[in-house]
Design a protein around this motif. Structure first.
Motif: not given
Length: 218
Positions: A27-45
């Motif tokens: 779980f740590h290894d997954v969450m360690a990749q989390r970053r705050t992102v300011r540039d987004y693609d416009r494709r839908p969720l």
């Protein structure tokens, strides 16, 4: 211990002791990749992902189990544009007049300013409100702590789903009540754009503190 709540048997999730550390590390290894992102693609969720993320956030513990949170999901482009316009006005005032020199110096390496394009670029924006005492809501306890834990679960779930987020906290936030059509007893706490990172998104080369800097054993 006596309680006025009806009780049910606890069915704890069983994790064999020999697997516990590996699961925590994974779980740590997954969450360690989390970053705050300011540039987004416009494709839908993907359908349903925000519903499940908010369901998970709402499992957070809260003072007296009042659950003092409200999650407003904005996808309408016009409303997102209104949100961005109002947020940028507050941020411009912050950067030009309210922020101390020390604060601005701390922000400088990250490269942030009053421009907030992510509020319109991201396909969805979640505005998280603290719910205080009102005509149809009881008095909450440990409100900020409760909502903060819920937001942590929200960010973790969205990251697990492969989505990027950013925690934006314009101040003051009263304009959000009007944009989100929420009553006065609800107070905005977080603005969270959600989406996929833009193809060429960049993030600052930040480093997290080592374990011995954040852990104290007694």
């Amino acid at each position: 211990m006596t309680t006025s709540y009806p009780t049910v048997p606890l069915h704890p999730r069983h994790v064999p002791a020999h697997e516990a550390q590996a699961r925590a590390r994974d779980f740590h290894d997954v969450m360690a990749q989390r970053r705050t992102v300011r540039d987004y693609d416009r494709r839908p969720l993907p359908d349903g992902v925000l519903d499940w993320a908010i369901r998970t956030a709402a499992t957070a513990p809260s003072g007296a189990h009042v659950q003092p949170w409200r999650f407003v999901v904005i996808t309408d482009p016009d409303r997102k544009a209104r949100l961005r316009e109002a947020a940028e006005a507050e941020e411009r005032e912050f950067y030009d007049h309210r922020a101390s020199a020390e604060w601005l110096a701390a922000l400088a390496p990250i490269g942030t300013d009053w421009h907030k394009p992510f509020l319109t670029d991201a396909p969805a924006v979640i505005v998280v409100f603290e719910v205080h005492k009102g005509p149809s809501s009881p008095r909450p306890y440990y409100t900020k702590e409760s909502v903060g834990i819920a937001v942590g679960l929200l960010l973790a779930t969205l990251h697990q789903a492969g989505l990027a987020t950013l925690t934006h906290t314009p101040s003051p936030m009263k304009f959000l009540n009007e944009i989100c059509e929420r009553p006065a007893e609800e107070r905005a706490a977080y603005v969270i754009p959600v989406g996929y990172p833009a193809e060429r998104a960049q993030v600052p080369d930040l480093h997290r503190k080592e374990l011995d800097e954040v852990l104290v054993r007694l």
